[in-house]
Design a protein around this motif. Structure first.
Motif, short mmCIF file in Angstrom:
data_model
loop_
_atom_site.label_atom_id
_atom_site.label_comp_id
_atom_site.label_asym_id
_atom_site.label_seq_id
_atom_site.Cartn_x
_atom_site.Cartn_y
_atom_site.Cartn_z
N GLU A 88 0.81 -1.22 0.00
CA GLU A 88 0.00 0.00 0.00
C GLU A 88 0.84 1.26 0.00
O GLU A 88 0.41 2.31 -0.49
CB GLU A 88 -0.95 0.01 1.20
N MET A 89 2.07 1.16 0.53
CA MET A 89 2.93 2.35 0.57
C MET A 89 3.59 2.62 -0.79
O MET A 89 4.31 3.61 -0.94
CB MET A 89 4.00 2.20 1.64
N GLU A 90 3.36 1.74 -1.76
CA GLU A 90 3.93 1.91 -3.10
C GLU A 90 3.02 2.75 -4.00
O GLU A 90 3.34 2.96 -5.17
CB GLU A 90 4.15 0.54 -3.75
N ILE A 91 1.90 3.18 -3.47
CA ILE A 91 1.00 4.02 -4.26
C ILE A 91 0.59 5.23 -3.43
O ILE A 91 0.69 5.22 -2.20
CB ILE A 91 -0.27 3.26 -4.72
N ALA A 133 12.34 7.36 -3.02
CA ALA A 133 10.99 7.35 -2.45
C ALA A 133 11.03 7.28 -0.93
O ALA A 133 10.29 8.01 -0.23
CB ALA A 133 10.21 6.17 -3.02
N LEU A 134 11.88 6.43 -0.39
CA LEU A 134 11.98 6.28 1.07
C LEU A 134 12.54 7.55 1.71
O LEU A 134 12.05 8.00 2.76
CB LEU A 134 12.86 5.08 1.41
N LEU A 135 13.55 8.13 1.10
CA LEU A 135 14.14 9.34 1.65
C LEU A 135 13.15 10.49 1.60
O LEU A 135 13.12 11.35 2.49
CB LEU A 135 15.42 9.71 0.89
N ASN A 136 12.33 10.51 0.56
CA ASN A 136 11.30 11.54 0.46
C ASN A 136 10.30 11.40 1.59
O ASN A 136 9.85 12.40 2.17
CB ASN A 136 10.60 11.46 -0.89
N GLN A 137 9.96 10.18 1.94
CA GLN A 137 9.02 9.95 3.04
C GLN A 137 9.64 10.37 4.37
O GLN A 137 8.95 10.90 5.25
CB GLN A 137 8.62 8.48 3.10
N ILE A 138 10.95 10.14 4.54
CA ILE A 138 11.62 10.57 5.76
C ILE A 138 11.51 12.09 5.92
O ILE A 138 11.35 12.60 7.02
CB ILE A 138 13.11 10.14 5.73
N SER A 139 11.56 12.79 4.80
CA SER A 139 11.52 14.26 4.84
C SER A 139 10.13 14.81 5.12
O SER A 139 9.98 16.00 5.42
CB SER A 139 12.03 14.84 3.51
N GLN A 140 9.10 13.96 5.01
CA GLN A 140 7.74 14.41 5.26
C GLN A 140 7.47 14.43 6.76
O GLN A 140 6.75 13.61 7.31
CB GLN A 140 6.73 13.50 4.55
N LEU A 141 8.07 15.39 7.44
CA LEU A 141 8.00 15.44 8.90
C LEU A 141 6.57 15.77 9.37
O LEU A 141 5.87 16.57 8.76
CB LEU A 141 8.98 16.48 9.43
N LYS A 151 3.98 16.16 13.19
CA LYS A 151 4.02 16.45 14.62
C LYS A 151 3.08 15.52 15.37
O LYS A 151 1.97 15.24 14.90
CB LYS A 151 3.64 17.91 14.88
N ASP A 152 3.55 15.04 16.53
CA ASP A 152 2.69 14.20 17.35
C ASP A 152 1.80 15.06 18.24
O ASP A 152 1.76 16.29 18.10
CB ASP A 152 3.54 13.22 18.18
N GLU A 153 1.09 14.42 19.16
CA GLU A 153 0.15 15.13 20.02
C GLU A 153 0.83 16.19 20.88
O GLU A 153 0.22 17.18 21.28
CB GLU A 153 -0.60 14.14 20.91
N ASN A 154 2.12 15.96 21.17
CA ASN A 154 2.86 16.90 22.01
C ASN A 154 3.62 17.95 21.21
O ASN A 154 4.41 18.72 21.76
CB ASN A 154 3.85 16.13 22.89
N GLY A 155 3.39 17.95 19.90
CA GLY A 155 4.05 18.93 19.05
C GLY A 155 5.47 18.57 18.68
O GLY A 155 6.19 19.38 18.10
N GLN A 156 5.88 17.31 18.98
CA GLN A 156 7.22 16.87 18.65
C GLN A 156 7.27 16.34 17.21
O GLN A 156 6.36 15.64 16.76
CB GLN A 156 7.67 15.76 19.61
N LEU A 157 8.33 16.70 16.51
CA LEU A 157 8.48 16.24 15.13
C LEU A 157 8.81 14.75 15.10
O LEU A 157 9.54 14.24 15.95
CB LEU A 157 9.58 17.01 14.42
N TYR A 158 8.26 14.08 14.10
CA TYR A 158 8.64 12.69 13.88
C TYR A 158 8.54 12.39 12.39
O TYR A 158 7.86 13.10 11.64
CB TYR A 158 7.76 11.73 14.68
N SER A 159 9.25 11.34 11.98
CA SER A 159 9.23 10.93 10.58
C SER A 159 8.42 9.66 10.46
O SER A 159 8.51 8.77 11.31
CB SER A 159 10.66 10.69 10.08
N PRO A 160 7.58 9.54 9.41
CA PRO A 160 6.76 8.33 9.25
C PRO A 160 7.58 7.08 8.94
O PRO A 160 7.05 5.98 8.97
CB PRO A 160 5.83 8.69 8.09
N VAL A 161 8.86 7.26 8.62
CA VAL A 161 9.73 6.13 8.27
C VAL A 161 10.96 6.17 9.18
O VAL A 161 11.46 7.24 9.51
CB VAL A 161 10.16 6.21 6.78
N ASP A 162 11.45 4.99 9.58
CA ASP A 162 12.63 4.90 10.44
C ASP A 162 13.89 5.23 9.64
O ASP A 162 14.36 4.41 8.86
CB ASP A 162 12.73 3.49 11.04
#
Length: 798
Positions: free
Chosen positions: A304-307, A441-449, A451-462
Motif C-alpha cells: 500500500e505504501m507503493e501508491i 521514495a523512502l528518503l522523500n518519506q523521511i523528509s515528510q515530517l 508532529k505528534d500530540e505533544n508537538g514533537q516532530l517525527y518521521s513516518p519512516v525509520d
C-alpha cells in the motif's frame, strides 16, 4: 464495507424543517370525500426514502392516526399481484379496528381481479352497481371508513423500480380503486424515470398524467456540496487511516476531498469537483465500498505504501463513474497522454480526445479536471504520472521487476555475505534504476515530517534503518549501484529536513556516501550555506541553533571522507562570505576555523604529493589579492609541502610540469607547479634545490631541462604553437628544445663578440623556432646592428 441503509432515519441532508412543515400540513389533509396523495420526487439516491422514514416517524407519534401501512409494489411481479397485495394489506390492517371488513374486502379484491382480466381497469361506483346491484363492496368500504373516520397513511416507495404497466396500476390504486375517505398516499419516486416510462408506454404528456393522480408534489432539493464532501471525508479518512496509517485529520485528505479545480490549494470554499461526480450519499457509499476493497488488496499484499492514496482515489473515481475513460487509460494511455522524461502528461488536445471517448461533451470538463489532478497536480513519490508507478494503479499489484519497499528493507537484516548476494540479485532481476527510485521514495518519506500530540516532530519512516542500508550499499562492489545511491541521496541531503539533532548528525553523514567519482553532481557550496548560516540551519531544524549544532557541523566537516569536494566548496564559501554583507554572528563556524579544517585535510592526507594531496594543498588558502586575483596559501601548508618534497623529490617532479587545456595537441602552454616559488621562498632557492638533486631520473631530467627553458623565458610559461606535439616534447624531456636553447645562446655570444651578424648566424637564427624571451632579446640585438632584419623576424612572426 457499508450497506446502503435505506431504512435509516438520519437527517444527513438537513431536511428536518421540511419534514416538520410537510407533516404539519399533511395532518390537515384527511378528507371524508376521498384520498389525498403526496408525491416525493428526487433523483436516485437523493434521500427520498430517508425523507419518508423521517415523515413516518412523525406520523407514529400522532395517536389520531390509527393505521400506517408500508406498501412496496416492487416486490410483486405482475399488476394483478400488486392489486391483491395492496388490498390484502389494507384488509388485514382495518379488520383490527372495524368489524366485518374481511368479507367485504375479499369480494372487492375478487371483483377487481375479474375486471382486470377482462378489460383495462376503470372502476367507478356505477360500474359496480351494474355488476352486483346494490351490494357494492367499494361503497361499503367507503361508508364504513367515512363513519369511523379511521385515518390511514400508506407509504409507497420505489415505484421507479416498476414497469410502465405496474406504475399505472399503482396510480389507479391511488386515485380510483383505493380512493377511500381519510386515507393518504405518500409516494416516492424518481420523476424523470417515471415520466420516461409512461412516455414509452404511450402517455403523451406524463407530467399532466401524474397530476390527475397526485394532489401535490415535493421535489427534494439538490444535495449540498458541503454535505457530500462531509460524508466523503468521514468515510475516506477512516479508510485511509486504516490502510495507510495517515491521521484522519491530515490536510492531504482534506485537500483531496475538497479539491477545487480553479483553486487547487483549497480553502474549503468554492465549487468542489467531487459533488459534480457523486451526487448523493448513496453514490458516496458505493464509491467508498469500491475504493475500500481495492485499497485492501494493496494492503494485503503489503504494497500500500507503493501508491499514493490520492491518486488511487481519483483513478478509482474515474473507473466508478466514467469507465470508458478508465479503460482507455488502462489499455491505450497514449490516446490521452504523452510521455516525457519518464513522466506522463496530458496531450494538448486531450479535451477533444475525452469528448470522442465519452461520446459527447456533457462531462468533458469534469473528466478533464480528474485527469488534470492525476497528471498535472499530483506530486507524490509514487504518483501515477510517473512511468515506474503507472501500471500499479491498474494491475492492483506490482510488476515483479519493480523493487518494493519490503524487498529493499529486507537488506537491513542480512550479514555482509548475504547482503552482497541480495544486492546483486536485486540489481540483476529488477528494472534499471530501481535502487535509485526506491531509495529516493523512502528518503522523500523521511523528509515528510509530522508532529505528534505533544508537538514533537517525527518521521513516518525509520531513518536509522534506511541510512544503515545506504552505508552498506556505498561499499558494495557494484559501481552502478553506488551511483544510483548517490543520485537518490542528493535531493534528500539538499532538502535537509530533520526531526532532531541525532537525525541531523545522521543526515550529514549521508554526504560521505556520495560517489563523486561517478560524475554525480551535488551542490556542496549551497549545502554549506544551509548548514553554516545560522538562520538557514534553524529553518531546517525547526529550533534555535546553539553549541550542540555547532559541534555536530564542525565534527562533520572535520571528519568527512569526501574531503576533495568539501575543501573546494569551503574555499568558495569563504570567498563568497568575505565578499558579501553577511554578519560574522550569522556564521555557525568562524572563517579561520573553516580554513584550519582545510589545512587539517591536507595534514591528514597520506600521500601529499598525489593528485588529491595537491588539490587539498591548493585549497589551504590564506587570502586572495583583489587586484591581481592571485591566491596566497597558508604558510603552514607551504611548510608541510616543502618537507614532503624534500623527503621525496621524485614524486614532486612527477607532478611539476603542467599543461593547459587544448583541443589541438600542437598548441598548448607548459608551466611549472604554481607554488614552487612560495614553497621554497624564491626562484634561487628552488634552483639550489634542483642542483642538489642528483638521481638523474627521467622526471628529474625533465624538470631541470624545463627549468632552463622557463628561466630563459623570464620565468614565464612556455607557449607552443604549431611546433609539434606538445606532450611528446614533455615525454622527450625537452631534448630538442634544450638544443635550440643552446643554439640561441651561441648566436647571442657570437653577435656580442663580433658586433655584427654573419650570414650563417642569421640563417641559424631564422631556422630556430624556440619562441622564448632569449630569442626576442637576440632579435632586438640584430635590429640595433642594422643587419637587415625587419619586423618579420620578431619572436612570434619570424
Amino acid at each position: 464495507m457499508e450497506i446502503e441503509k435505506s431504512r435509516e432515519v438520519s437527517d444527513t441532508y438537513g431536511r428536518s424543517p421540511l419534514v416538520e412543515t410537510t407533516y404539519n400540513i399533511m395532518t390537515t389533509c384527511f378528507y371524508g370525500e376521498g384520498s389525498f396523495a403526496l408525491a416525493i420526487t428526487g433523483t436516485w439516491g437523493s434521500g427520498k426514502t430517508t425523507f419518508m422514514n423521517n415523515l413516518k416517524d412523525k406520523y407514529k407519534t400522532n395517536t389520531s392516526i390509527l393505521s400506517i401501512i408500508d406498501f412496496e409494489p416492487w416486490k410483486n411481479d405482475t399488476p394483478d399481484s400488486i392489486v391483491r397485495t395492496f388490498f390484502t394489506s389494507l384488509r388485514n390492517e382495518l379488520q383490527i379496528y372495524i368489524p366485518n371488513m374481511s368479507s367485504v374486502f375479499n369480494d372487492y379484491i375478487q371483483i377487481l381481479l375479474d375486471e382486470e382480466s377482462a378489460k383495462p381497469l376503470k372502476i367507478l361506483s356505477k360500474s359496480f352497481q351494474k355488476i352486483i346491484g346494490n351490494q357494492n363492496p367499494y361503497e361499503t368500504i367507503r361508508r364504513k371508513l367515512r363513519n369511523t373516520k379511521h385515518k390511514i397513511v400508506v407509504f409507497v416507495d420505489d415505484i421507479d423500480r416498476l414497469s410502465p404497466d405496474e406504475i399505472k396500476e399503482v396510480l389507479r390504486l391511488i386515485r380510483n380503486t383505493a380512493n377511500f375517505p381519510y386515507i393518504q398516499f405518500i409516494v416516492a419516486y424518481d420523476k424523470n424515470y417515471v415520466c420516461n416510462a409512461l412516455r414509452n408506454s404511450g402517455i403523451g404528456v406524463p407530467e399532466l398524467y401524474l397530476e390527475k393522480f397526485l394532489n401535490v408534489e415535493i421535489a427534494l432539493p439538490k444535495s449540498e456540496e458541503r454535505i457530500i464532501c462531509q460524508e466523503l471525508k468521514s468515510r475516506f479518512s477512516t479508510t485511509i487511516n486504516n490502510i495507510w496509517g495517515i491521521n484522519t485529520e491530515d490536510e492531504k485528505i482534506t485537500q483531496m476531498i475538497y479539491y477545487t479545480p480553479n483553486n487547487p490549494s483549497n480553502s474549503i470554499m468554492g465549487c468542489y469537483l467531487l459533488p459534480k461526480v457523486l451526487h448523493t450519499i448513496r453514490d458516496v457509499i458505493r464509491f467508498h465500498n469500491a475504493f475500500r476493497m481495492i485499497a485492501q488488496v494493496y494492503k494485503d499484499q503489503k504494497i500500500e505504501m507503493e501508491i499514493e492514496f490520492q491518486d488511487l482515489f481519483y483513478i478509482e473515481l474515474l473507473r466508478y463513474k466514467y469507465n470508458d475513460l478508465y479503460s482507455l487509460l488502462c489499455n491505450k494511455p497514449f490516446a490521452l497522454l504523452e510521455l516525457n522524461n519518464d513522466k506522463f502528461g496530458l496531450k494538448n488536445d486531450v479535451k477533444t480526445c475525452i469528448e470522442n471517448a465519452a461520446h459527447g461533451n456533457e462531462h468533458v470538463d469534469i473528466i478533464y479536471d480528474i485527469l488534470n489532478y492525476l497528471f498535472s497536480l499530483s506530486d507524490g513519490v509514487y504518483s501515477i504520472h510517473k512511468l515506474r508507478s503507472y501500471d500499479k494503479y491498474f494491475m492492483f499489484r506490482l510488476d515483479k521487476k519493480v523493487m518494493t519497499v519490503p524487498e529493499f528493507m529486507s537488506l537491513a537484516s542480512k550479514d555482509e555475505h548475504e547482503f552482497s548476494e541480495a544486492v546483486q540479485s536485486l540489481y540483476e532481476n529488477k528494472y534499471p534504476l530501481e535502487f535509485q527510485n526506491t531509495i529516493a521514495a523512502l528518503l522523500n518519506q523521511i523528509s515528510q515530517l509530522q508532529k505528534d500530540e505533544n508537538g514533537q516532530l517525527y518521521s513516518p519512516v525509520d531513518y536509522r534503518m534506511i541510512y544503515g542500508i545506504l552505508s552498506k550499499l556505498c561499499k558494495i562492489d557494484l559501481p552502478a549501484v553506488r551511483t544510483e545511491v548517490s543520485v537518490a541521496i542528493a535531493p534528500h541531503l539538499a532538502n535537509l529536513r530533520c526531526i532532531n539533532n541525532l537525525h541531523f548528525k545522521a543526515l550529514l553523514n549521508l554526504y560521505n556516501f556520495m560517489d563523486f567519482t561517478s560524475g554525480n553532481y551535488f551542490d556542496t557550496e549551497n549545502f554549506l550555506l544551509s548548514i553554516l548560516i545560522r538562520d538557514n540551519l534553524m529553518s531546517n531544524l525547526y529550533h534555535k541553533i546553539g553549541d550542540e549544532e555547532q559541534k555536530i557541523v564542525h565534527t562533520f566537516l572535520s571528519e568527512t571522507t569526501n574531503q576533495s569536494n568539501m575543501t573546494s566548496a569551503l574555499s568558495k564559501f569563504i570567498q563568497n562570505i568575505q565578499n558579501s554583507n553577511i554578519a560574522s554572528e550569522q556564521l555557525l563556524i568562524k572563517l579561520p576555523d573553516l580554513s584550519d579544517i582545510q589545512v587539517q585535510y591536507f595534514k591528514n592526507c597520506p600521500d601529499k604529493l598525489s593528485e588529491l594531496g595537491f588539490h587539498l594543498f591548493y585549497n589551504c588558502q590564506d587570502h586572495i589579492d583583489l587586484h591581481t586575483g592571485k591566491v596566497f596559501l597558508r604558510q603552514e601548508a607551504l611548510d608541510i609541502m616543502k618537507i614532503e618534497i624534500l623527503k621525496c623529490p621524485e614524486n614532486y617532479f612527477k607532478k611539476f610540469i603542467r599543461t593547459g587545456r587544448s583541443s589541438n595537441p600542437e598548441f598548448n602552454t607548459v608551466f611549472p607547479e604554481p607554488y614552487c616559488f612560495s614553497i621554497f621562498g624564491s626562484y634561487e632557492n628552488f634552483e639550489e634545490f634542483l642542483k642538489g638533486c642528483n638521481s638523474q631520473s627521467q622526471y628529474e631530467t625533465r624538470v631541470k631541462n624545463y627549468w632552463e627553458l622557463y628561466k630563459n623565458n623570464s620565468y614565464r610559461p612556455i607557449e607552443f604553437e604549431g611546433q609539434g606535439n606538445v606532450q611528446e616534447k614533455i615525454d622527450n624531456n625537452f631534448k630538442k628544445e634544450i638544443k635550440q636553447l643552446k643554439q640561441l645562446r651561441y648566436i647571442k655570444e657570437e653577435i656580442s663578440q663580433k658586433g655584427y651578424v654573419e650570414k650563417d648566424i642569421k640563417e641559424m637564427f631564422e631556422s630556430n623556432d624556440l619562441y622564448i624571451s632569449l630569442r626576442e632579446e637576440i632579435y632586438q640585438m640584430m635590429c640595433k646592428l642594422n643587419s637587415g632584419f625587419t619586423q618579420a623576424g620578431s619572436i612570434r612572426n619570424a
